[in-house]
Design a protein around this motif. Sequence first.
Motif, mmCIF file in Angstrom:
data_model
loop_
_atom_site.group_PDB
_atom_site.id
_atom_site.type_symbol
_atom_site.label_atom_id
_atom_site.label_comp_id
_atom_site.label_asym_id
_atom_site.label_seq_id
_atom_site.Cartn_x
_atom_site.Cartn_y
_atom_site.Cartn_z
ATOM 1 N N PHE A 36 0.842 -1.187 0.000
ATOM 2 C CA PHE A 36 0.000 0.000 0.000
ATOM 3 C C PHE A 36 0.880 1.241 0.000
ATOM 4 O O PHE A 36 2.018 1.224 0.465
ATOM 5 C CB PHE A 36 -0.872 0.063 1.261
ATOM 6 N N GLN A 38 0.579 5.310 1.401
ATOM 7 C CA GLN A 38 -0.216 6.229 2.208
ATOM 8 C C GLN A 38 0.408 7.617 2.165
ATOM 9 O O GLN A 38 1.568 7.792 2.551
ATOM 10 C CB GLN A 38 -0.328 5.750 3.664
ATOM 11 N N GLY A 41 -1.944 12.052 6.157
ATOM 12 C CA GLY A 41 -3.325 12.386 6.493
ATOM 13 C C GLY A 41 -4.372 11.704 5.645
ATOM 14 O O GLY A 41 -5.556 12.048 5.732
ATOM 15 N N LYS A 42 -3.962 10.740 4.850
ATOM 16 C CA LYS A 42 -4.909 10.078 3.952
ATOM 17 C C LYS A 42 -5.017 8.584 4.279
ATOM 18 O O LYS A 42 -4.280 8.052 5.107
ATOM 19 C CB LYS A 42 -4.435 10.231 2.502
ATOM 20 N N GLY A 43 -5.939 7.937 3.577
ATOM 21 C CA GLY A 43 -6.063 6.498 3.722
ATOM 22 C C GLY A 43 -4.998 5.757 2.939
ATOM 23 O O GLY A 43 -4.098 6.363 2.369
ATOM 24 N N LEU A 44 -5.110 4.441 2.911
ATOM 25 C CA LEU A 44 -4.147 3.614 2.205
ATOM 26 C C LEU A 44 -4.660 3.296 0.812
ATOM 27 O O LEU A 44 -5.839 2.974 0.640
ATOM 28 C CB LEU A 44 -3.917 2.294 2.953
ATOM 29 N N SER A 46 -4.147 0.772 -2.380
ATOM 30 C CA SER A 46 -3.557 -0.503 -2.761
ATOM 31 C C SER A 46 -2.691 -0.325 -4.001
ATOM 32 O O SER A 46 -3.117 0.274 -4.997
ATOM 33 C CB SER A 46 -4.667 -1.519 -3.039
ATOM 34 N N LEU A 89 3.468 0.682 2.954
ATOM 35 C CA LEU A 89 3.209 -0.381 3.921
ATOM 36 C C LEU A 89 2.981 -1.699 3.210
ATOM 37 O O LEU A 89 2.377 -1.741 2.136
ATOM 38 C CB LEU A 89 1.971 -0.063 4.769
ATOM 39 N N MET B 88 -6.420 8.479 14.015
ATOM 40 C CA MET B 88 -6.917 8.352 12.651
ATOM 41 C C MET B 88 -7.635 7.010 12.554
ATOM 42 O O MET B 88 -7.057 5.967 12.895
ATOM 43 C CB MET B 88 -5.767 8.406 11.647
ATOM 44 N N LEU B 90 -9.534 4.271 10.137
ATOM 45 C CA LEU B 90 -9.569 3.837 8.741
ATOM 46 C C LEU B 90 -10.526 2.666 8.571
ATOM 47 O O LEU B 90 -10.452 1.683 9.300
ATOM 48 C CB LEU B 90 -8.172 3.418 8.288
ATOM 49 N N GLY B 105 -10.824 3.452 2.908
ATOM 50 C CA GLY B 105 -11.364 4.791 2.774
ATOM 51 C C GLY B 105 -10.292 5.829 3.034
ATOM 52 O O GLY B 105 -9.137 5.494 3.309
ATOM 53 N N GLU B 106 -10.693 7.103 2.977
ATOM 54 C CA GLU B 106 -9.743 8.196 3.126
ATOM 55 C C GLU B 106 -9.351 8.467 4.573
ATOM 56 O O GLU B 106 -8.425 9.233 4.822
ATOM 57 C CB GLU B 106 -10.336 9.472 2.528
#
Lengths: 112, 113
Positions: A36, A38, A41-44, A46, A89, B88, B90, B105-106
Amino acid sequence: KQEVTQIPAALSVPEGENLVLNCSFTDSAIYNLQWFRQDPGKGLTSLLLIQSSQREQTSGRLNASLDKSSGRSTLYIAASQPGDSATYLCAACCNAGNMLTFGGGTRLMVKP
Amino acid sequence: DVKVTQSSRYLVKRTGEKVFLECVQDMDHENMFWYRQDPGLGLRLIYFSYDVKMKEKGDIPEGYSVSREKKERFSLILESASTNQTSMYLCASTSGDDTGELFFGEGSRLTVL
């Protein structure tokens, strides 16, 4: 219990370099291994998923390999760019319930 | 494109408040997950669900509950928020087949004052 380790924790390289990120896992009986990305401040997101029966997967400048016997996976990034700067990750999946064990990540900075 | 949507990107709550974090996926996935991510601790699994109305505890379920009334929606509930739940959060989902690719998700950044 599965343990996943990523070394180094942080890496800084000049733009254009080819680089390798490492991921090791203690239990080789994995279902698949996923990489992944990242951003802060954001999501992961793929990047690549390697099934246990596969040796590698490629997507653009990214290539991920898997060696179950040695408990290792590598993510190769060719011709790195500043936009590749992020945390990467890896996660190993060990059972049919899709329970992933994550590594701590490698924070990559590519300098212009 | 697959999509996992978390309703709130940033929340600020006070100690003792009840907090709902919502997650919706549009991929008809059976499995959904809630993680929290903290510096130095990585991602830790709170709860997961493999079907509607089904839930399983992850590694750190204390202080949290979940709800899955519809297949596409998985909610995380903090009954009485505490400062140590600042984190955070997720949400992720995956299909029930052998591919096992996980989609996130974000994220929702929660601050508890």
